[in-house]
Every structure is written in structure tokens, then in C-alpha cells.
Design a protein around this motif. Sequence first.
Motif, PDB file in Angstrom:
ATOM      1  N   CYS A 177       0.841  -1.198   0.000  1.00  0.00           N
ATOM      2  CA  CYS A 177       0.000   0.000   0.000  1.00  0.00           C
ATOM      3  C   CYS A 177       0.876   1.248   0.000  1.00  0.00           C
ATOM      4  N   GLU A 196      -5.875   0.604  -3.029  1.00  0.00           N
ATOM      5  CA  GLU A 196      -5.051  -0.563  -2.739  1.00  0.00           C
ATOM      6  C   GLU A 196      -5.089  -1.537  -3.915  1.00  0.00           C
ATOM      7  N   ASN A 217      -4.169  -5.313  -3.469  1.00  0.00           N
ATOM      8  CA  ASN A 217      -4.756  -5.988  -2.314  1.00  0.00           C
ATOM      9  C   ASN A 217      -5.941  -6.861  -2.696  1.00  0.00           C
TER      10      ASN A 217
END
Length: 299
Positions: free
Chosen positions: A59, A182, A185
Motif C-alpha cells: 500500500c 489498494e 490488495n
Amino acid sequence: MNPSPLPLSPGGRGIKGEGRRFSAEPVRVPSILRRLPRRDPWSLATHTITPYRGCGFACQYCYALDETALPTKPRDQGAVRVQFGSNGPFLLSRSIGSLRPSDLVLLGAGSDPYQPAEEEHLVTRRILELLAGAACGVHVLTRGPLVTRDAEILASIAEAGRLCLVTISLPTADAAVARKLEPLNPTPKARLAALAELTGTHPGIRGGVAVRPIFPDVTDGARLEDVADAAKAHGGTYVLGGPLVLSGPARVRALAWAKRTFGESVATRWAALAPTASSGYWAGVRDDLAQACQKVGIG
């Protein structure tokens, strides 16, 4: 042993994008179990364990991405460098007897315990297996759906009458916003499915979500209610919140990224608000989150 760069795929257990890879390498660590000076009011933890240093989820706003989080410079400037304590489980086995029933050990304070490297190296799993035989409770903070792999271990902790918390990091329930915030992710859908699986299959595991950090003009305001509602719908019983705090190299990197991703006005607002968690803005955000939870009916 030389680390091997591993290609990753977005939205699942790995990451691939912006030319990034991660490399994971074992190191020997001097200690693994850290006692906090006092019980942390946010996580309730008395101790922390950090299985990994650096984070493959990468991140852009997180300090775990910084080279300064690692003791030596990366060999490959194009890779996210991750290290894990190869002797960590052994060290924990020697100190685990000091843990008491009133203690709570947090996994996930420094970097994600279920980041992509865990699928191969199983450090977090070995640590949980040891904690399952201890006297303490456990709190896992992660955005990795891989946590469901260890559901039986977590359930055994709860079945022994000890506190077992699994908090899923979820800054937003909006998939489009999540892709910007993100991109490397797991998706909000995958994270919420993990929460539902853990709490639905093992009622003793107490699950919730962490809206941390809350991003000014991106995930604040009415959007907080969406996260609280999603958490409850997937078996969560609480929502934790926290402000965006940027410092050191992470600040420079994150503000440049925010400008590219969300525009100059958002980056300017982040720059003004991120250094402090005590501003009037953040006090208002805390109230907004409390009201959202009250409206939805979640702790």
C-alpha cells in the motif's frame, strides 16, 4: 539463502501491477514476542508479534513499504522486499510460558501476517499453532483472506474459553475506490467473504472490520456507514476506526501518489490533516463513525 522474486496477481493472495514483485527472505531475529508498556486501547493487545517485515500488499500510504523498515537495502529496486524471522517460532516457544490468561497477543501491528509470502512460508501459521497452546487470547489484524486457512486453529483458541478476535482491514466497501486505494490488495468482496466464513463456521471467533486509515474526501462521511453495514451483513460484531497519519518517507511517497490518483486538492487536504489525529476534523470523523455504527446496529 538468496530471496526469490515471486510474481503476484491482484485481488487474491498475491499482487501484480505497476511492475512490482516481492521477494521474501529468511533472517534470524533477536526476539519475536513484544510486551507493550500498557494495554493498547485500540486493539486491546498487551503483546505483539510481527511475523514479517515489509509487506507484499505494498500500500502506497503505509510505512511498511519503506526501505527503512528493513535492516539492509533491497537488492532489487523493482521489488517489494519482505523478510521473515526463520527462528521466530522457536523463540516464541521459549517465551510462551510467560503469557497469562489476561494477555492478548496481536498479530498484524507492524505488517500483515497474511500477506502473500505467508502462503509459502507459513510463519504465521506456526506462530498460531504455538499460541493455541498458550494461556492468552489472540487478535489477528489482516486484509488477507488466507486467514481462513487457519480457521481451525483460531477456533480452538475460542473453544478453550480465550478471547479470539479477527479484524479484517477494510478502508472501503466500494470495489472501484478500493482498486484506486489498494490496487495490489484482495478485493473488499474477498475480505468480507473471509469474515463471513470465519464467523459463520466458527461462532466463537469474534470478527469485525477496521476502517483504518480513514482517507479524507475518499472514504470518510457517509461512506463509513457502507463499511459498517457490510461488516454486520458478513457476521462482524464491531468496527474499529483510525485516522490517516503520514510521516517520514511514507508521507512524501503517499502524497505524490494521492496527487496522481485522486488529484491535487485531495493530496493537499491529506497533507494538512495527516500529521495529527487530534484535529477537529478527526474528532468529527470519530463521531461520524460512531453514528454510522449506531445506525447499522454494530459495536
